[in-house]
Write a protein that holds these residues in place. Structure first.
Motif, PDB file in Angstrom:
ATOM      1  N   GLN A   9      26.373  49.083  49.604  1.00 21.99           N
ATOM      2  CA  GLN A   9      26.539  47.634  49.575  1.00 21.99           C
ATOM      3  C   GLN A   9      25.458  46.990  48.726  1.00 21.99           C
ATOM      4  O   GLN A   9      25.675  45.963  48.086  1.00 21.99           O
ATOM      5  CB  GLN A   9      26.498  47.084  50.997  1.00 21.99           C
ATOM      6  N   TYR A  36      34.047  45.626  37.347  1.00 19.61           N
ATOM      7  CA  TYR A  36      33.689  44.263  37.003  1.00 19.61           C
ATOM      8  C   TYR A  36      32.214  44.018  37.344  1.00 19.61           C
ATOM      9  O   TYR A  36      31.688  44.575  38.310  1.00 19.61           O
ATOM     10  CB  TYR A  36      34.561  43.262  37.765  1.00 19.61           C
ATOM     11  N   GLN A  38      29.384  40.865  37.998  1.00 14.57           N
ATOM     12  CA  GLN A  38      29.284  39.442  38.321  1.00 14.57           C
ATOM     13  C   GLN A  38      27.825  39.029  38.425  1.00 14.57           C
ATOM     14  O   GLN A  38      27.094  39.546  39.273  1.00 14.57           O
ATOM     15  CB  GLN A  38      30.011  39.128  39.633  1.00 14.57           C
ATOM     16  N   GLY A  41      26.372  32.802  40.136  1.00 16.82           N
ATOM     17  CA  GLY A  41      26.915  31.552  39.612  1.00 16.82           C
ATOM     18  C   GLY A  41      28.044  31.717  38.620  1.00 16.82           C
ATOM     19  O   GLY A  41      28.549  30.726  38.077  1.00 16.82           O
ATOM     20  N   LYS A  42      28.456  32.955  38.387  1.00 11.48           N
ATOM     21  CA  LYS A  42      29.533  33.216  37.422  1.00 11.48           C
ATOM     22  C   LYS A  42      30.670  33.962  38.115  1.00 11.48           C
ATOM     23  O   LYS A  42      30.486  34.592  39.154  1.00 11.48           O
ATOM     24  CB  LYS A  42      29.011  34.086  36.267  1.00 11.48           C
ATOM     25  N   GLY A  43      31.838  33.927  37.483  1.00 13.12           N
ATOM     26  CA  GLY A  43      32.915  34.774  37.955  1.00 13.12           C
ATOM     27  C   GLY A  43      32.743  36.191  37.448  1.00 13.12           C
ATOM     28  O   GLY A  43      32.013  36.430  36.485  1.00 13.12           O
ATOM     29  N   PRO A  44      33.402  37.164  38.084  1.00 13.21           N
ATOM     30  CA  PRO A  44      33.325  38.549  37.596  1.00 13.21           C
ATOM     31  C   PRO A  44      33.886  38.657  36.183  1.00 13.21           C
ATOM     32  O   PRO A  44      34.763  37.891  35.787  1.00 13.21           O
ATOM     33  CB  PRO A  44      34.202  39.313  38.592  1.00 13.21           C
ATOM     34  N   LEU A  46      35.118  41.799  33.229  1.00  8.99           N
ATOM     35  CA  LEU A  46      35.402  43.219  33.024  1.00  8.99           C
ATOM     36  C   LEU A  46      34.257  43.894  32.289  1.00  8.99           C
ATOM     37  O   LEU A  46      33.792  43.411  31.257  1.00  8.99           O
ATOM     38  CB  LEU A  46      36.694  43.380  32.230  1.00  8.99           C
ATOM     39  N   PHE A  89      31.757  45.367  41.062  1.00 10.11           N
ATOM     40  CA  PHE A  89      32.965  45.639  41.831  1.00 10.11           C
ATOM     41  C   PHE A  89      33.764  46.739  41.148  1.00 10.11           C
ATOM     42  O   PHE A  89      34.060  46.639  39.946  1.00 10.11           O
ATOM     43  CB  PHE A  89      33.857  44.396  41.908  1.00 10.11           C
ATOM     44  N   PHE A 101      40.295  45.087  44.681  1.00  8.80           N
ATOM     45  CA  PHE A 101      38.865  45.188  44.443  1.00  8.80           C
ATOM     46  C   PHE A 101      38.153  45.865  45.609  1.00  8.80           C
ATOM     47  O   PHE A 101      38.569  45.750  46.763  1.00  8.80           O
ATOM     48  CB  PHE A 101      38.257  43.802  44.243  1.00  8.80           C
ATOM     49  N   GLY A 102      37.056  46.550  45.284  1.00 11.49           N
ATOM     50  CA  GLY A 102      36.154  47.050  46.309  1.00 11.49           C
ATOM     51  C   GLY A 102      35.316  45.911  46.871  1.00 11.49           C
ATOM     52  O   GLY A 102      35.452  44.760  46.460  1.00 11.49           O
ATOM     53  N   THR A 103      34.430  46.249  47.793  1.00 12.13           N
ATOM     54  CA  THR A 103      33.666  45.230  48.504  1.00 12.13           C
ATOM     55  C   THR A 103      32.421  44.772  47.750  1.00 12.13           C
ATOM     56  O   THR A 103      31.775  43.822  48.161  1.00 12.13           O
ATOM     57  CB  THR A 103      33.256  45.747  49.882  1.00 12.13           C
ATOM     58  N   GLY A 104      32.075  45.445  46.660  1.00 12.38           N
ATOM     59  CA  GLY A 104      30.957  45.000  45.841  1.00 12.38           C
ATOM     60  C   GLY A 104      29.646  45.691  46.163  1.00 12.38           C
ATOM     61  O   GLY A 104      29.393  46.078  47.312  1.00 12.38           O
TER      62      GLY A 104
END
Lengths: 111, 113
Positions: A9, A36, A38, A41-44, A46, A89, A101-104
């Motif tokens: 995690q 991905y 991230q 403050g940004k979106g993920p 690729l 991710f 997606f995985g949990t990050g």
């Protein structure tokens, strides 16, 4: 039901070290496996992707290793830098446009 | 560059309010998605749309609805907001019938009090 399991995690790595993030999947119908990245403050966005008929793909310091028989894949970040600090991710594409997606994994690279 | 914009970065609403989250993409993508992101749970798909006026349920559609009247715009609607819908909401778009590359907006942090 989590179809893509991701670990760890969180991860702390020293600058210059290797960061390794692991993922496992259950659905054999998945047929693309993207990663991905991230930043806060940004979106993920690729980072890199692999097909299941390829065992390894490398782009710069980032490498995906894929083990189809074990249904596992992993991201390796070589020579990790503080600028790599982000949440990563893993994901899988299967069935139309749906990406699971995985949990990050929150990676921190310390100087 | 593909650009996905979301109407608000931060939003605070009261329990029971109707909430609209708007998303616009400028690259003529067919597919648009709404996710929520929660710590330890990753990104979970709420709804997606592969064409104007078309929608498909994702993994967690309960309590949400969507609207896509124009190709570039995809709205997420919380009919009656509840505290368990406090989350980060991410919109994404993609091109084509089978694409793993999704372009994400910056997200909307929604707090329901």
């Amino acid at each position: 039901q989590q179809q893509v399991k991701q670990s760890p995690q969180s991860l702390i790595v020293q600058k210059g070290g290797i960061s390794i993030i692991n993922c496992a999947y259950e659905n054999t119908a998945f047929d693309y496996f993207p990663w991905y990245q991230q930043f806060p403050g940004k979106g993920p966005a690729l980072l890199i992707a692999i097909r299941p008929d390829v065992s390894e793909k490398k782009e710069g310091r980032f490498t995906i290793s894929f083990n189809k028989s074990a249904k596992q894949f992993s991201l390796h970040i070589m020579d990790s830098q503080p600028g790599d600090s982000a949440t990563y991710f893993c994901a899988a594409l299967g069935g139309y446009q749906k990406v699971t997606f995985g949990t990050g994994t929150k990676l921190q690279v310390i100087p | 560059d593909v650009k996905v914009t979301q109407s608000s970065r931060y939003l605070v609403k009261r329990t029971g309010e109707k909430v609209f989250l708007e998303c616009v993409q400028d690259m003529d993508h067919e597919n648009m998605f709404w996710y929520r992101q929660d710590p330890g749970l990753g990104l979970r798909l709420i709804y997606f749309s592969y064409d104007v006026k078309m929608k498909e349920k994702g993994d967690i559609p309960e309590g949400y609805s969507v609207s896509r009247e124009k190709k570039e715009r995809f709205s997420l609607i919380l009919e009656s907001a509840s505290t368990n819908q406090t989350s980060m909401y991410l919109c994404a778009s993609s091109y084509g019938s089978y694409s793993y590359e999704q372009y994400f907006g910056p997200g909307t942090r929604l707090t329901v009090t």
